[in-house]
Structures are given as C-alpha cells and as structure tokens.
Design a protein around this motif. Structure first.
Motif, PDB file in Angstrom:
ATOM      1  N   UNK A   1      62.908  56.443  83.446  1.00  0.00           N
ATOM      2  CA  UNK A   1      63.546  56.243  84.736  1.00  0.00           C
ATOM      3  C   UNK A   1      62.749  55.193  85.497  1.00  0.00           C
ATOM      4  N   UNK A   2      63.391  54.571  86.464  1.00  0.00           N
ATOM      5  CA  UNK A   2      62.751  53.497  87.222  1.00  0.00           C
ATOM      6  C   UNK A   2      62.942  53.706  88.721  1.00  0.00           C
ATOM      7  N   UNK A   3      62.039  53.117  89.485  1.00  0.00           N
ATOM      8  CA  UNK A   3      62.177  53.058  90.930  1.00  0.00           C
ATOM      9  C   UNK A   3      61.462  51.810  91.428  1.00  0.00           C
ATOM     10  N   UNK A   4      61.722  51.425  92.652  1.00  0.00           N
ATOM     11  CA  UNK A   4      61.216  50.168  93.195  1.00  0.00           C
ATOM     12  C   UNK A   4      59.702  50.185  93.371  1.00  0.00           C
ATOM     13  N   UNK A   5      59.063  49.109  92.944  1.00  0.00           N
ATOM     14  CA  UNK A   5      57.624  48.946  93.138  1.00  0.00           C
ATOM     15  C   UNK A   5      57.346  48.545  94.586  1.00  0.00           C
ATOM     16  N   UNK A   6      58.349  48.050  95.254  1.00  0.00           N
ATOM     17  CA  UNK A   6      58.187  47.551  96.614  1.00  0.00           C
ATOM     18  C   UNK A   6      57.806  48.641  97.622  1.00  0.00           C
ATOM     19  N   UNK A   7      57.943  49.904  97.242  1.00  0.00           N
ATOM     20  CA  UNK A   7      57.565  50.986  98.149  1.00  0.00           C
ATOM     21  C   UNK A   7      56.053  51.098  98.297  1.00  0.00           C
TER      22      UNK A   7
ATOM     23  N   UNK B   1      50.103  50.510  93.513  1.00  0.00           N
ATOM     24  CA  UNK B   1      51.051  51.060  92.535  1.00  0.00           C
ATOM     25  C   UNK B   1      50.341  51.406  91.237  1.00  0.00           C
ATOM     26  N   UNK B   2      49.501  50.507  90.748  1.00  0.00           N
ATOM     27  CA  UNK B   2      48.791  50.736  89.487  1.00  0.00           C
ATOM     28  C   UNK B   2      47.864  51.938  89.581  1.00  0.00           C
ATOM     29  N   UNK B   3      47.104  52.024  90.653  1.00  0.00           N
ATOM     30  CA  UNK B   3      46.161  53.139  90.817  1.00  0.00           C
ATOM     31  C   UNK B   3      46.879  54.480  90.919  1.00  0.00           C
TER      32      UNK B   3
ATOM     33  N   UNK C   1      58.798  44.057  90.602  1.00  0.00           N
ATOM     34  CA  UNK C   1      60.024  44.582  91.192  1.00  0.00           C
ATOM     35  C   UNK C   1      60.192  46.084  91.011  1.00  0.00           C
ATOM     36  N   UNK C   2      59.884  46.593  89.817  1.00  0.00           N
ATOM     37  CA  UNK C   2      60.116  48.022  89.588  1.00  0.00           C
ATOM     38  C   UNK C   2      59.041  48.656  88.717  1.00  0.00           C
ATOM     39  N   UNK C   3      59.034  49.961  88.780  1.00  0.00           N
ATOM     40  CA  UNK C   3      58.147  50.787  87.966  1.00  0.00           C
ATOM     41  C   UNK C   3      59.048  51.590  87.038  1.00  0.00           C
ATOM     42  N   UNK C   4      58.761  51.524  85.733  1.00  0.00           N
ATOM     43  CA  UNK C   4      59.540  52.284  84.757  1.00  0.00           C
ATOM     44  C   UNK C   4      58.616  53.295  84.095  1.00  0.00           C
ATOM     45  N   UNK C   5      59.011  54.544  84.153  1.00  0.00           N
ATOM     46  CA  UNK C   5      58.243  55.638  83.553  1.00  0.00           C
ATOM     47  C   UNK C   5      58.937  56.043  82.260  1.00  0.00           C
ATOM     48  N   UNK C   6      58.186  55.990  81.166  1.00  0.00           N
ATOM     49  CA  UNK C   6      58.709  56.372  79.858  1.00  0.00           C
ATOM     50  C   UNK C   6      58.157  57.748  79.500  1.00  0.00           C
ATOM     51  N   UNK C   7      59.048  58.646  79.145  1.00  0.00           N
ATOM     52  CA  UNK C   7      58.661  60.021  78.832  1.00  0.00           C
ATOM     53  C   UNK C   7      58.400  60.179  77.350  1.00  0.00           C
ATOM     54  N   UNK C   8      57.515  61.102  77.020  1.00  0.00           N
ATOM     55  CA  UNK C   8      57.280  61.446  75.622  1.00  0.00           C
ATOM     56  C   UNK C   8      58.530  62.129  75.085  1.00  0.00           C
ATOM     57  N   UNK C   9      58.872  61.806  73.857  1.00  0.00           N
ATOM     58  CA  UNK C   9      60.034  62.433  73.241  1.00  0.00           C
ATOM     59  C   UNK C   9      59.599  63.197  72.014  1.00  0.00           C
TER      60      UNK C   9
END
Length: 79
Positions: free
Chosen positions: A34-40, A47-49, A69-77
């Motif tokens: 899932x992704x959300x805006x990095x601009x927050x 953001x990195x920390x 622009x965005x942060x994408x979080x990849x989940x373990x499958x």
C-alpha cells in the motif's frame, strides 16, 4: 483541524497505530503493498527515520520504498 493537520498528528504517534491500521486494512483486502503520500512528512529524512523505526518493530513488513512523492510499504507474503 484540517485533514492535513489530522494526518500529521497521526504520524506523531509513537506506537505507530495509524501505520498498523493501514497494514491491517491491506491484509484484510489481500493486498501485498500500500502507498501514501511522502509529502505529509516535513523532510525526506523524517520519512526515512520514521519508516525505518516502524519497519524494524514489525515482522509483517518486508520493505519500504520512499521516494519524493510517495511511500510504498511492501508486506511479507506467505510462500
């Protein structure tokens, strides 16, 4: 309080409840990321920390991509 201010307040949560709720929603919807805006976040460094701290405290997160622009979080499958 504006939506932007509300989101920024959620980002300050030391227990990462907001991010955990996004993970629960993604798992429930059978999504692998899932992704959300990095601009927050004020800066890329903030953001990195924050994302690094959150990622290392949660086993379900495989990795996180952060771009301007965005942060994408990849989940373990499960294989």
């Amino acid at each position: 309080m504006s939506l932007e201010d509300g989101f920024k307040e959620k980002l300050k949560d030391a227990d990462f409840k907001y991010f955990d709720s996004l993970v629960k929603e993604a798992i429930h919807d059978h999504r692998k990321s899932f992704s959300f805006s990095r601009q927050h976040f004020e800066t890329m460094h903030d953001a990195q920390e924050t994302m690094r701290e959150w990622q290392f405290s949660r086993d379900v997160i495989a990795h996180i991509d952060i771009d301007p622009i965005e942060i994408t979080v990849h989940l373990r499958t499960e294989s």
